[in-house]
Scaffold this motif. Structure first.
Motif: not given
Length: 158
Positions: A36-38, A40, A45, A143-144, A146, A148, A152
């Protein structure tokens, strides 16, 4: 005529048969890892691998382009315990210096030593070869919270 077309398309769509597994050999189960990539708002990231529990921290493409040519990268020490939002390093460029903040809480397990000799990796490949550190997450639920990729991009457009 239509029945001939149906038969022709069915024969082309038929899938190959699975090969038989020889006796005495067990099939190997395949496990899928979810990454999962998130993002800020400060342009960091985290790519979280649920199998290893590690989050790879990078800066975004937008951040590196805003900084200009990177000349120095300060990285966190191994085994440092960090909380979400803590400063974990800094990036200096010909234009400015910028702090790097932890997008997640955990313990720093690996740092990208290549950046000590090649800080320009942040410009060439900020989200791949220019990764900063890997953190063993203490609270994967962060993580969740942050952004998507879409969220962003939306803040970049506004």
């Amino acid at each position: 005529m239509f029945s001939v077309l149906r038969q022709t398309s069915r024969s082309r769509l038929s899938l190959p048969r699975r090969a038989a597994v020889p006796a005495g050999i067990q099939s190997i189960p395949i496990f899928r890892t979810l990454i999962t990539k998130r993002f800020t708002a400060d342009h960091e990231t985290v790519s979280y691998d649920d199998k290893t529990g590690l989050g790879t921290i990078t800066i975004t493409e937008y951040a590196q382009s805003s900084l200009g040519d990177v000349v120095f990268v300060e990285l966190p020490a191994l085994e440092t315990k960090v909380e979400q939002g803590d400063q974990i390093g800094a990036v200096e460029s010909v234009k400015a210096a910028s702090d790097i903040y932890a997008p997640v809480s955990g313990i720093v397990k690996e740092v990208n030593e290549k950046l000590n000799d090649q800080p320009g990796l942040l410009n060439k490949s900020p989200e791949e070869d220019g990764w900063l550190c890997k953190i063993q997450l203490s609270n994967p639920a962060e993580v969740e919270d942050l952004m998507t990729a879409k969220a962003y991009r939306d803040i970049q457009d506004s």
